[in-house]
Design an enzyme around this catalytic site. Structure first.
Site, PDB file in Angstrom:
ATOM      1  N   CYS A 130     -30.943 -20.377  26.268  1.00  0.00           N
ATOM      2  CA  CYS A 130     -30.995 -19.653  24.989  1.00  0.00           C
ATOM      3  C   CYS A 130     -29.696 -18.880  24.757  1.00  0.00           C
ATOM      4  O   CYS A 130     -29.219 -18.779  23.637  1.00  0.00           O
ATOM      5  CB  CYS A 130     -32.195 -18.722  24.944  1.00  0.00           C
ATOM      6  SG  CYS A 130     -32.267 -17.559  26.308  1.00  0.00           S
ATOM      7  N   GLU A 190     -38.790 -13.667  21.730  1.00  0.00           N
ATOM      8  CA  GLU A 190     -37.475 -14.010  22.296  1.00  0.00           C
ATOM      9  C   GLU A 190     -37.237 -15.468  21.933  1.00  0.00           C
ATOM     10  O   GLU A 190     -37.816 -16.365  22.545  1.00  0.00           O
ATOM     11  CB  GLU A 190     -37.492 -13.855  23.820  1.00  0.00           C
ATOM     12  CG  GLU A 190     -37.708 -12.444  24.325  1.00  0.00           C
ATOM     13  CD  GLU A 190     -36.531 -11.540  24.097  1.00  0.00           C
ATOM     14  OE1 GLU A 190     -35.445 -12.034  23.722  1.00  0.00           O
ATOM     15  OE2 GLU A 190     -36.703 -10.324  24.261  1.00  0.00           O
TER      16      GLU A 190
HETATM   17  P1  NDP Z   1     -41.294 -23.969  22.337  1.00  0.00           P
HETATM   18  O1  NDP Z   1     -41.220 -23.072  21.177  1.00  0.00           O
HETATM   19  O2  NDP Z   1     -41.500 -25.417  22.111  1.00  0.00           O
HETATM   20  O3  NDP Z   1     -42.466 -23.529  23.324  1.00  0.00           O
HETATM   21  C1  NDP Z   1     -42.506 -22.234  23.890  1.00  0.00           C
HETATM   22  C2  NDP Z   1     -43.913 -21.961  24.393  1.00  0.00           C
HETATM   23  O4  NDP Z   1     -44.801 -21.835  23.278  1.00  0.00           O
HETATM   24  C3  NDP Z   1     -44.483 -23.055  25.285  1.00  0.00           C
HETATM   25  O5  NDP Z   1     -45.247 -22.473  26.307  1.00  0.00           O
HETATM   26  C4  NDP Z   1     -45.363 -23.809  24.315  1.00  0.00           C
HETATM   27  O6  NDP Z   1     -46.391 -24.509  24.932  1.00  0.00           O
HETATM   28  C5  NDP Z   1     -45.928 -22.674  23.500  1.00  0.00           C
HETATM   29  N1  NDP Z   1     -46.493 -23.082  22.212  1.00  0.00           N
HETATM   30  C6  NDP Z   1     -46.270 -24.218  21.510  1.00  0.00           C
HETATM   31  N2  NDP Z   1     -46.979 -24.199  20.344  1.00  0.00           N
HETATM   32  C7  NDP Z   1     -47.650 -23.027  20.317  1.00  0.00           C
HETATM   33  C8  NDP Z   1     -48.525 -22.400  19.371  1.00  0.00           C
HETATM   34  N3  NDP Z   1     -48.840 -22.979  18.225  1.00  0.00           N
HETATM   35  N4  NDP Z   1     -49.008 -21.180  19.668  1.00  0.00           N
HETATM   36  C9  NDP Z   1     -48.675 -20.566  20.818  1.00  0.00           C
HETATM   37  N5  NDP Z   1     -47.857 -21.101  21.744  1.00  0.00           N
HETATM   38  C10 NDP Z   1     -47.346 -22.311  21.502  1.00  0.00           C
HETATM   39  O7  NDP Z   1     -39.968 -23.680  23.139  1.00  0.00           O
HETATM   40  P2  NDP Z   1     -39.408 -24.421  24.393  1.00  0.00           P
HETATM   41  O8  NDP Z   1     -40.410 -24.433  25.503  1.00  0.00           O
HETATM   42  O9  NDP Z   1     -38.857 -25.718  23.920  1.00  0.00           O
HETATM   43  O10 NDP Z   1     -38.225 -23.463  24.868  1.00  0.00           O
HETATM   44  C11 NDP Z   1     -36.947 -23.584  24.401  1.00  0.00           C
HETATM   45  C12 NDP Z   1     -36.652 -22.530  23.362  1.00  0.00           C
HETATM   46  O11 NDP Z   1     -36.819 -21.264  23.954  1.00  0.00           O
HETATM   47  C13 NDP Z   1     -35.233 -22.554  22.860  1.00  0.00           C
HETATM   48  O12 NDP Z   1     -35.198 -22.383  21.461  1.00  0.00           O
HETATM   49  C14 NDP Z   1     -34.587 -21.388  23.553  1.00  0.00           C
HETATM   50  O13 NDP Z   1     -33.470 -20.889  22.877  1.00  0.00           O
HETATM   51  C15 NDP Z   1     -35.709 -20.441  23.631  1.00  0.00           C
HETATM   52  N6  NDP Z   1     -35.492 -19.462  24.683  1.00  0.00           N
HETATM   53  C16 NDP Z   1     -35.263 -18.171  24.335  1.00  0.00           C
HETATM   54  C17 NDP Z   1     -35.002 -17.233  25.301  1.00  0.00           C
HETATM   55  C18 NDP Z   1     -34.814 -15.793  24.938  1.00  0.00           C
HETATM   56  O14 NDP Z   1     -35.005 -14.966  25.790  1.00  0.00           O
HETATM   57  N7  NDP Z   1     -34.473 -15.444  23.726  1.00  0.00           N
HETATM   58  C19 NDP Z   1     -34.934 -17.600  26.717  1.00  0.00           C
HETATM   59  C20 NDP Z   1     -35.216 -18.962  26.970  1.00  0.00           C
HETATM   60  C21 NDP Z   1     -35.487 -19.851  25.968  1.00  0.00           C
HETATM   61  P3  NDP Z   1     -46.208 -26.070  25.242  1.00  0.00           P
HETATM   62  O15 NDP Z   1     -44.970 -26.199  26.061  1.00  0.00           O
HETATM   63  O16 NDP Z   1     -47.430 -26.383  25.989  1.00  0.00           O
HETATM   64  O17 NDP Z   1     -46.092 -26.770  23.909  1.00  0.00           O
END
Ligand code: NDP
Length: 496
Positions: free
Chosen positions: A275, A241
């Site tokens: 999002c 997502e």
């Molecule tokens: P990120 O992609 O930065 O992070 C998402 C999650 O992935 C966090 O828990 C992060 O951990 C983790 N993560 C980071 N690096 C890795 C890795 N290499 N392997 C596995 N996990 C990892 O997104 P954001 O938190 O900034 O969220 C915002 C984004 O989410 C926006 O693009 C938004 O559009 C999208 N979104 C989509 C939705 C949907 O349903 N389609 C709903 C809500 C948001 P950590 O934070 O510790 O780095």
């Protein structure tokens, strides 16, 4: 989106901070790959117990959790507000919708996933055919910070209701909210069927490699690709997502006042960090001027401030992304009818409305994730649809039209569309949620969301011996001939 900056880290812990003030909200462990593996191993034991309970008992447990959460919602909303910055009333709305999803998933799992009969067809008429949807085992959930309850709950509640155990890695910006959810589940159910792992990106990466049976990721498209690559090493299936660039399409016959209200809220609530937030508006030329002046008037006076209706930008690095999108739009001939480059502060971004922005600019093509909006004039709804569809994202969108809402919605390439309302689909638990293109794939919510965390188990049970036994070396030439005749009757008589 850009990579999140390094969190304040000391040894094996990290801090979550209030984005409005910089105050420390909590300190959490950075869990190692070994600790993540231990959580997944524990979850595997829990998964067996949980799956064996059956639908009715799981429903009772999930409802107990839902009730406990509901009673303590103000406490949760306060924590969300401190950890990621949104107003507590918005956090209440988010939490309330999440609770409603738990109830729906628990209440509908049996009907959607339980064994049911399907037609066995003419060739296999002697068989009784049925299908049921079985839990996968352990589901890993990696969540974002922008809706730290609602978004991961779309995977957690549906995976649990389907009979899986879950290991949840919340965003490093909202680990306290993740901990609260897991703690209340433990209080309500008494067993760690839902577990927490905290840390930074590496902890999430470790979860991808810990042998989970499925990984549900919500976050940016860039991280989604990394998650998918890590999961590919072990053929672990994924739900992605990811981001979006949703539009509002306003037709000539639309209720302009309602469209203005929806576009403004869709763009600026949660400081635009949604999002399925509104980032672009395409307005029919007949109502364009009316729309632009009405939304500008309505947005004037709406302020991003501590304690205001619009909170801070949660992730400090995002401020630069927002600034670059606004600047690029202005450099390329766009005009700010509200806000603009000066509206982007250190922690808060004031509402910004841009017009005359070229379609290939950053503010139209890339996810801005701030309280900003581009508005473009279109001559026809065909043009609005074409422009809406001309990004690599395809998550949600909105249409305001009295006569042609359904027709326009059907032609928009997105997973969800709201007609004459905004983001309404997310609050309807029976509707699947997810996107296409760079917005990801797979579905949470609704029957599709339950099935996402299962595998289909098909059973064909022989009711009586067949007239022609097709699956035997004893099959005779006569049987082959009879089969060919039956086939001819069934399928050989249509138009060529
Ligand atoms: P990120 O992609 O930065 O992070 C998402 C999650 O992935 C966090 O828990 C992060 O951990 C983790 N993560 C980071 N690096 C890795 C890795 N290499 N392997 C596995 N996990 C990892 O997104 P954001 O938190 O900034 O969220 C915002 C984004 O989410 C926006 O693009 C938004 O559009 C999208 N979104 C989509 C939705 C949907 O349903 N389609 C709903 C809500 C948001 P950590 O934070 O510790 O780095």
């Amino acid at each position: 989106m850009t990579q999140a900056p390094a969190r304040p880290q000391s040894g094996s812990t990290f801090e979550s901070l209030n984005p409005a003030t910089g105050e420390v909200v909590g300190t959490h462990p950075v869990q190692t790959a070994e600790e993540v593996q231990a959580a997944v191993d524990r979850a595997r034991v829990e998964a067996e117990w949980w799956a064996a309970l059956g639908f009715a008992e799981r429903k009772a447990h999930l409802n107990a959790w839902k009730t406990l959460m509901t009673r303590r919602l103000p406490e949760l909303a306060d924590l969300v507000s401190r950890e990621m910055g949104k107003p507590a009333s918005d956090a209440m709305l988010e939490a309330g919708l999440a609770v409603d999803h738990i109830a729906w998933a628990a209440g509908n799992a049996k009907k959607v996933l339980g064994r049911h009969h399907v037609s066995s067809g003419m060739l296999m008429v002697n068989q009784s055919a049925s299908v049921a949807f079985k839990p996968l085992g352990v589901v890993g959930v990696i969540g974002p910070w922008n809706y730290p309850i609602f978004t991961p709950m779309g995977s957690i509640a549906y995976a649990l209701a389907a009979g899986n155990a879950v290991v949840f890695k919340p965003s490093e910006y909202t680990p306290g909210v993740g901990g609260w959810l897991v703690q209340t589940f433990q209080e309500a159910v008494g067993r760690p069927v839902l577990q927490l792992v905290t840390g930074l990106g590496e902890t999430g990466a470790a979860l991808c490699r810990a042998g989970v049976d499925k990984l549900a990721f919500t976050g940016s498209t860039a991280t989604g690709k990394k998650v998918m690559a890590a999961c590919a090493e072990t053929l672990t299936p994924v739900v992605i997502e990811a981001g979006g660039k949703d539009s509002v399409i306003v037709d000539a016959d639309a209720d302009v006042e309602a469209a203005v209200d929806a576009a403004l809220w869709g763009a600026c609530s949660n400081a635009g960090q949604t999002c399925i937030g509104v980032e672009r508006v395409y307005v029919h030329e007949q109502v364009y001027d009316e729309f632009v002046s009405a939304i500008t008037a309505k947005a004037t006076g709406l302020e991003a401030a501590e304690g205001g209706k619009i909170g801070p930008i949660t992730m400090p690095s995002q401020v630069e992304v927002i600034r670059s999108h606004v600047q690029d739009a202005l450099d390329r001939g766009g005009r700010a009818v509200l806000g603009g480059a000066g509206a982007v502060g250190d922690r808060f971004v004031q509402p910004t409305i841009l017009v005359d922005v070229p379609e290939d600019s950053l503010a139209v093509q890339e996810e801005t994730f701030g309280p900003t909006l581009t508005i473009s004039k279109v001559r026809t709804m065909d043009e609005a649809i074409e422009k809406t569809n001309a990004t690599r994202y395809g998550l949600g969108n909105t249409v305001f039209s009295k006569a042609r809402g359904m027709e326009i919605a059907e032609r928009v390439r997105s997973g969800m569309t709201a007609i004459n309302g905004v983001i309404t689909f997310a609050g309807i638990p029976s509707l699947p949620f997810g996107g296409v293109g760079d917005s990801g794939f797979g579905r949470i919510h609704g029957p599709e969301g339950l099935k996402e965390f299962t595998y289909a188990k098909a059973i064909a049970r022989q009711r009586f011996k067949p007239m022609i036994n097709l699956t035997s070396f004893d099959r005779t030439a006569k049987a082959d001939k009879q089969f060919a005749q039956v086939l001819g009757l069934l399928h050989g008589r249509g138009r060529k």
